[in-house]
Design a protein around this motif. Structure first.
Motif, PDB file in Angstrom:
ATOM      1  N   ILE A  77      40.252   2.376  77.066  1.00  0.00           N
ATOM      2  CA  ILE A  77      41.417   1.572  77.421  1.00  0.00           C
ATOM      3  C   ILE A  77      42.255   2.191  78.538  1.00  0.00           C
ATOM      4  CG2 ILE A  77      41.545   0.549  75.123  1.00  0.00           C
ATOM      5  CD1 ILE A  77      43.839   2.477  74.449  1.00  0.00           C
ATOM      6  N   GLY A 104      47.779   7.212  65.565  1.00  0.00           N
ATOM      7  CA  GLY A 104      47.721   8.603  66.000  1.00  0.00           C
ATOM      8  C   GLY A 104      49.099   9.212  65.905  1.00  0.00           C
ATOM      9  N   GLY A 106      50.038  11.952  68.177  1.00  0.00           N
ATOM     10  CA  GLY A 106      50.462  12.427  69.490  1.00  0.00           C
ATOM     11  C   GLY A 106      50.532  13.937  69.580  1.00  0.00           C
ATOM     12  N   GLY A 108      47.249  15.884  69.242  1.00  0.00           N
ATOM     13  CA  GLY A 108      45.916  16.433  69.553  1.00  0.00           C
ATOM     14  C   GLY A 108      45.852  17.077  70.933  1.00  0.00           C
ATOM     15  N   SER A 133      38.775   6.971  81.019  1.00  0.00           N
ATOM     16  CA  SER A 133      39.448   8.244  81.279  1.00  0.00           C
ATOM     17  C   SER A 133      38.434   9.375  81.287  1.00  0.00           C
ATOM     18  CB  SER A 133      40.464   8.559  80.165  1.00  0.00           C
ATOM     19  OG  SER A 133      41.341   7.481  79.950  1.00  0.00           O
TER      20      SER A 133
HETATM   21  N1  LIG Z   1      40.643   9.222  76.092  1.00  0.00           N
HETATM   22  C1  LIG Z   1      41.793   8.569  76.053  1.00  0.00           C
HETATM   23  N2  LIG Z   1      41.880   7.283  76.488  1.00  0.00           N
HETATM   24  C2  LIG Z   1      43.056   6.623  76.466  1.00  0.00           C
HETATM   25  N3  LIG Z   1      44.211   7.139  76.008  1.00  0.00           N
HETATM   26  C3  LIG Z   1      44.182   8.408  75.563  1.00  0.00           C
HETATM   27  C4  LIG Z   1      42.988   9.185  75.550  1.00  0.00           C
HETATM   28  N4  LIG Z   1      43.294  10.410  75.060  1.00  0.00           N
HETATM   29  C5  LIG Z   1      44.598  10.385  74.778  1.00  0.00           C
HETATM   30  N5  LIG Z   1      45.143   9.187  75.069  1.00  0.00           N
HETATM   31  C6  LIG Z   1      46.560   8.789  74.934  1.00  0.00           C
HETATM   32  O1  LIG Z   1      47.324   9.965  74.793  1.00  0.00           O
HETATM   33  C7  LIG Z   1      48.038   9.944  73.570  1.00  0.00           C
HETATM   34  C8  LIG Z   1      48.137  11.351  73.033  1.00  0.00           C
HETATM   35  O2  LIG Z   1      46.859  11.805  72.585  1.00  0.00           O
HETATM   36  P1  LIG Z   1      46.817  12.811  71.369  1.00  0.00           P
HETATM   37  O3  LIG Z   1      45.389  13.144  71.085  1.00  0.00           O
HETATM   38  O4  LIG Z   1      47.745  13.939  71.659  1.00  0.00           O
HETATM   39  O5  LIG Z   1      47.460  12.013  70.150  1.00  0.00           O
HETATM   40  P2  LIG Z   1      46.862  10.872  69.226  1.00  0.00           P
HETATM   41  O6  LIG Z   1      45.407  10.660  69.496  1.00  0.00           O
HETATM   42  O7  LIG Z   1      47.756   9.696  69.373  1.00  0.00           O
HETATM   43  O8  LIG Z   1      47.079  11.455  67.758  1.00  0.00           O
HETATM   44  P3  LIG Z   1      46.471  12.787  67.135  1.00  0.00           P
HETATM   45  O9  LIG Z   1      47.607  13.763  67.092  1.00  0.00           O
HETATM   46  O10 LIG Z   1      46.006  12.347  65.805  1.00  0.00           O
HETATM   47  O11 LIG Z   1      45.347  13.263  68.026  1.00  0.00           O
HETATM   48  C9  LIG Z   1      47.282   8.984  72.689  1.00  0.00           C
HETATM   49  O12 LIG Z   1      48.121   8.403  71.706  1.00  0.00           O
HETATM   50  C10 LIG Z   1      46.804   7.941  73.702  1.00  0.00           C
HETATM   51  O13 LIG Z   1      47.853   7.037  73.993  1.00  0.00           O
END
Ligand SMILES: Nc1ncnc2c1ncn2[C@@H]1O[C@H](COP(=O)(O)OP(=O)(O)OP(=O)(O)O)[C@@H](O)[C@H]1O
Ligand SMILES: [Mg+2]
Length: 152
Positions: A77, A104, A106, A108, A133
């Motif tokens: 996306i 999620g 935010g 990771g 991405s």
């Molecule tokens: N590969 C990707 N494609 C699109 N959006 C991404 C991608 N990786 C991260 N994001 C965006 O960045 C945000 C932060 O990612 P992050 O992994 O920190 O948190 P998360 O996936 O929402 O939750 P979690 O803490 O469980 O990993 C995500 O919520 C998403 O909006």
């Protein structure tokens, strides 16, 4: 890399996402195997989570004279351009994710960045909304082959 693919396989196959990889399975890195593996898993699980059914995720490992680069590319996306400055902020969630009700916390990427930088590396990404991405990180290769081998 094999470990990261194995870890993500159930989630990917459930969502009909093709997972593949290229490059060496093992590279000589200095540091904490478990934490580096967790950083890679965070990128791969994001790639799978933020890619619609039928898409693909690839993990490419390349090595130069002093560095190794790991890229995780998805056909997902993407992240809106005006939000991209905040991607590594604590608790950041893109509107592309929340609009689709993809859950999620935010954290990771915050963790992945801390682990990579803690190992003397750099992390970054490029992203095109509605296209996909690539999240990547680079780590210095161990100058000393005596150090334990770490599988990325
Ligand atoms: N590969 C990707 N494609 C699109 N959006 C991404 C991608 N990786 C991260 N994001 C965006 O960045 C945000 C932060 O990612 P992050 O992994 O920190 O948190 P998360 O996936 O929402 O939750 P979690 O803490 O469980 O990993 C995500 O919520 C998403 O909006
Ligand atoms: Mg995540």
């Amino acid at each position: 890399m094999l470990e990261a693919i194995e870890a993500a396989t159930p989630q990917a196959s459930q969502r009909r996402i093709a997972l593949s990889g290229s490059g060496p399975d093992r590279v000589a890195l200095r540091g904490d195997h478990e934490r580096l593996g967790q950083a890679l898993d965070n990128l791969v699980s994001n790639a799978v989570k933020y890619t619609p059914e039928g898409g693909s995720v690839t993990i490419d490992v390349t090595t130069g004279p002093a560095h190794c680069r790991i890229e995780v590319t998805d056909t997902g996306i993407g992240i809106p351009l005006d939000e991209q400055d905040h991607v590594f902020d604590r608790f950041f969630r893109s509107s592309s994710a929340t609009d689709r009700q993809i859950s999620g916390v935010g954290l990771g990427l915050v963790i992945a960045k801390a682990v990579v930088e803690g190992h003397g590396g750099t992390i970054g990404f490029t992203s095109e909304p509605a296209a996909g991405s690539t999240f990547w990180f680079e780590l210095p290769l161990s100058p000393d082959r005596q150090l334990p081998e770490v599988a990325p």
